[in-house]
Write an enzyme that holds these catalytic residues in place. Structure first.
Site, mmCIF file in Angstrom:
data_model
loop_
_atom_site.group_PDB
_atom_site.id
_atom_site.type_symbol
_atom_site.label_atom_id
_atom_site.label_comp_id
_atom_site.label_asym_id
_atom_site.label_seq_id
_atom_site.Cartn_x
_atom_site.Cartn_y
_atom_site.Cartn_z
ATOM 1 N N GLY A 37 0.798 -1.209 0.000
ATOM 2 C CA GLY A 37 0.000 0.000 0.000
ATOM 3 C C GLY A 37 0.838 1.269 0.000
ATOM 4 O O GLY A 37 2.073 1.230 -0.048
ATOM 5 N N ASP B 298 -4.270 -12.457 3.635
ATOM 6 C CA ASP B 298 -5.314 -11.621 4.223
ATOM 7 C C ASP B 298 -5.088 -11.555 5.730
ATOM 8 O O ASP B 298 -4.775 -12.558 6.372
ATOM 9 C CB ASP B 298 -6.697 -12.204 3.924
ATOM 10 C CG ASP B 298 -7.819 -11.264 4.322
ATOM 11 O OD1 ASP B 298 -8.077 -11.114 5.542
ATOM 12 O OD2 ASP B 298 -8.442 -10.666 3.420
ATOM 13 N N LEU B 299 -5.252 -10.373 6.266
ATOM 14 C CA LEU B 299 -4.981 -10.143 7.684
ATOM 15 C C LEU B 299 -5.830 -11.027 8.596
ATOM 16 O O LEU B 299 -5.448 -11.320 9.728
ATOM 17 C CB LEU B 299 -5.244 -8.665 7.997
ATOM 18 C CG LEU B 299 -4.716 -8.083 9.298
ATOM 19 C CD1 LEU B 299 -3.203 -8.193 9.354
ATOM 20 C CD2 LEU B 299 -5.144 -6.628 9.442
ATOM 21 N N SER C 51 -4.476 6.666 14.054
ATOM 22 C CA SER C 51 -4.953 7.834 13.322
ATOM 23 C C SER C 51 -5.399 8.926 14.276
ATOM 24 O O SER C 51 -5.899 8.649 15.380
ATOM 25 C CB SER C 51 -6.130 7.424 12.432
ATOM 26 O OG SER C 51 -6.829 8.540 11.945
ATOM 27 N N TYR D 30 -14.511 4.350 11.236
ATOM 28 C CA TYR D 30 -13.069 4.189 11.003
ATOM 29 C C TYR D 30 -12.279 4.551 12.263
ATOM 30 O O TYR D 30 -11.433 3.787 12.730
ATOM 31 C CB TYR D 30 -12.625 5.051 9.828
ATOM 32 C CG TYR D 30 -11.126 5.207 9.714
ATOM 33 C CD1 TYR D 30 -10.330 4.123 9.388
ATOM 34 C CD2 TYR D 30 -10.513 6.435 9.953
ATOM 35 C CE1 TYR D 30 -8.946 4.250 9.292
ATOM 36 C CE2 TYR D 30 -9.141 6.578 9.856
ATOM 37 C CZ TYR D 30 -8.358 5.482 9.526
ATOM 38 O OH TYR D 30 -6.996 5.624 9.442
ATOM 39 N N LYS E 101 -9.944 2.208 15.033
ATOM 40 C CA LYS E 101 -8.571 2.508 15.444
ATOM 41 C C LYS E 101 -8.468 2.583 16.967
ATOM 42 O O LYS E 101 -7.509 2.086 17.568
ATOM 43 C CB LYS E 101 -8.108 3.821 14.804
ATOM 44 C CG LYS E 101 -7.880 3.745 13.311
ATOM 45 C CD LYS E 101 -6.725 2.799 12.953
ATOM 46 C CE LYS E 101 -6.372 2.845 11.483
ATOM 47 N NZ LYS E 101 -5.280 1.915 11.134
ATOM 48 N N ARG F 188 -6.572 20.511 7.935
ATOM 49 C CA ARG F 188 -5.893 19.293 8.356
ATOM 50 C C ARG F 188 -4.386 19.510 8.420
ATOM 51 O O ARG F 188 -3.842 20.417 7.797
ATOM 52 C CB ARG F 188 -6.184 18.148 7.374
ATOM 53 C CG ARG F 188 -7.664 17.750 7.288
ATOM 54 C CD ARG F 188 -8.161 17.093 8.551
ATOM 55 N NE ARG F 188 -9.552 16.670 8.438
ATOM 56 C CZ ARG F 188 -10.599 17.427 8.739
ATOM 57 N NH1 ARG F 188 -10.412 18.667 9.169
ATOM 58 N NH2 ARG F 188 -11.811 16.947 8.629
#
Length: 341
Positions: A10, A58-59, A124, A148, A152, A230
């Site tokens: 990624g 795959d995780l 994050s 999301y 986290k 941001r």
């Protein structure tokens, strides 16, 4: 001493792979290509001049994870594997809990079975939620406002419990702000599958002609120009933070506690400021239209960075101009992204 990098094909994982190889570390990458392409591994090899060990895993496949950890005699893990789009998490939360939380649980179980207890986790700034004060310090209250961010934070809590259960665990939780930019070679960069969820790849695809215009999600926030603010950090600075954290965990003396650190620049830029900066860099106009706010977004978010300097000896060095320049370099060399290959 081999480092397992999950999500290694990624955007951030590929840059981290380059950084760790250049630092002299042995690595093995895993990825399931849900938001990446195999060609990025070829590009890592081109940049570093090294063949890269890779397994498509795959995780959520605990047996496969354990097999990789044993095969390569891994001693640590850098964990990037996860879904990461705020808007998508709102529309499809079960996929996020399954991949990010369940997947991490299985990774940790595989690590425990193989006696691998050193981990750097890609968290994050979304765990902070709607800021009560700025800049955001690591002890700012957490309260994510989207699935999301909640995934986290759930993983963070799991890691803190794990660290408290056994002092042999050495865990760093790195809270990213907004990674942008690309490797200076232009060989690897951010190339999401489908419509980009993050601002910079969307801007760059408009600049290159792949998309007609940018959607600006709201211009009525309590910011200078009404658009969201941001803290954007160059991906090369970000992965340097991981390298520093990997070293710091060997001397982390606070047994039973996870090391939690913000990785940001400490400076916020609005959406429109980013558009203007990219226009200057690319010498292209970026058409945009203002649309409704996106669910789960906050008005402003930027980091307090002093703890990163104290704990890791790390400070972001690259500014906005370099972030835009390196992004545009990647786009110019890959106008259709990795898909061209």
């Amino acid at each position: 001493m081999t480092v397992l990098i999950t999500g290694g094909a990624g955007y951030i994982g590929s840059h981290c792979a380059v950084s760790f190889i250049e630092a002299g570390l042995d690595i093995v990458l895993i990825d399931n290509f849900s938001n990446s392409r195999p060609v990025s591994i070829d590009r890592i090899e081109t940049i570093t001049g090294r063949q890269v060990a890779f397994r498509e895993v795959d995780l959520r496949d605990e047996a496969a994870l354990e097999a990789v950890l044993r095969e390569f005699e891994c001693t640590s893990v850098v964990h990037f594997g996860g879904l990461k789009a705020v808007g998508e998490s709102v529309s499809n939360p079960l996929a996020y809990y399954d991949n990010n939380v369940v997947g991490t649980h299985r990774l940790l179980s595989a690590m425990a079975a193989c006696n691998v207890r050193k981990l750097i986790f890609s968290s994050s700034a979304t765990v902070y939620g709607d800021p009560q004060f700025l800049p955001l310090t690591e002890d700012h209250p957490t309260g994510p406002v989207n699935p999301y961010g909640r995934t986290k934070l759930m993983v963070e809590d799991m890691l803190r419990d794990l660290a408290g259960s056994n002092p042999d665990w050495r865990i760093a939780i790195l809270r990213y702000f907004n990674p942008v930019g690309a490797h200076h070679s232009g060989l690897i960069g951010e190339d999401p599958l489908g419509i980009p969820n993050n601002l910079m790849p969307f801007i760059s695809q408009v600049a290159s002609g792949r998309r007609d215009k940018l959607s600006v999600f709201g211009n009525d926030y309590d910011t200078d120009d009404g658009t969201g603010v941001r803290d954007y950090i160059h991906v090369l600075d970000l992965v340097e933070g991981h390298l520093r954290a990997h070293d710091a965990l060997d001397r982390h003396s606070q047994a039973g506690a996870a090391l939690t650190v913000n990785l940001g620049t400490g400076e916020g830029y609005s959406v429109l400021q980013m558009v203007r900066a990219f226009e200057r860099c690319s010498n292209r106009e970026i058409p945009f239209e203002v649309v409704e706010r996106r669910p789960g977004d906050v008005a402003a978010c930027y980091a307090e960075t002093s703890h990163a300097k104290a704990a890791l000896g790390w400070t972001a060095e690259r500014g906005l101009e370099e972030m835009c320049k390196d992004t545009w370099n990647f786009v110019c060399k890959n106008p259709l992204g990795y898909a061209a290959e």
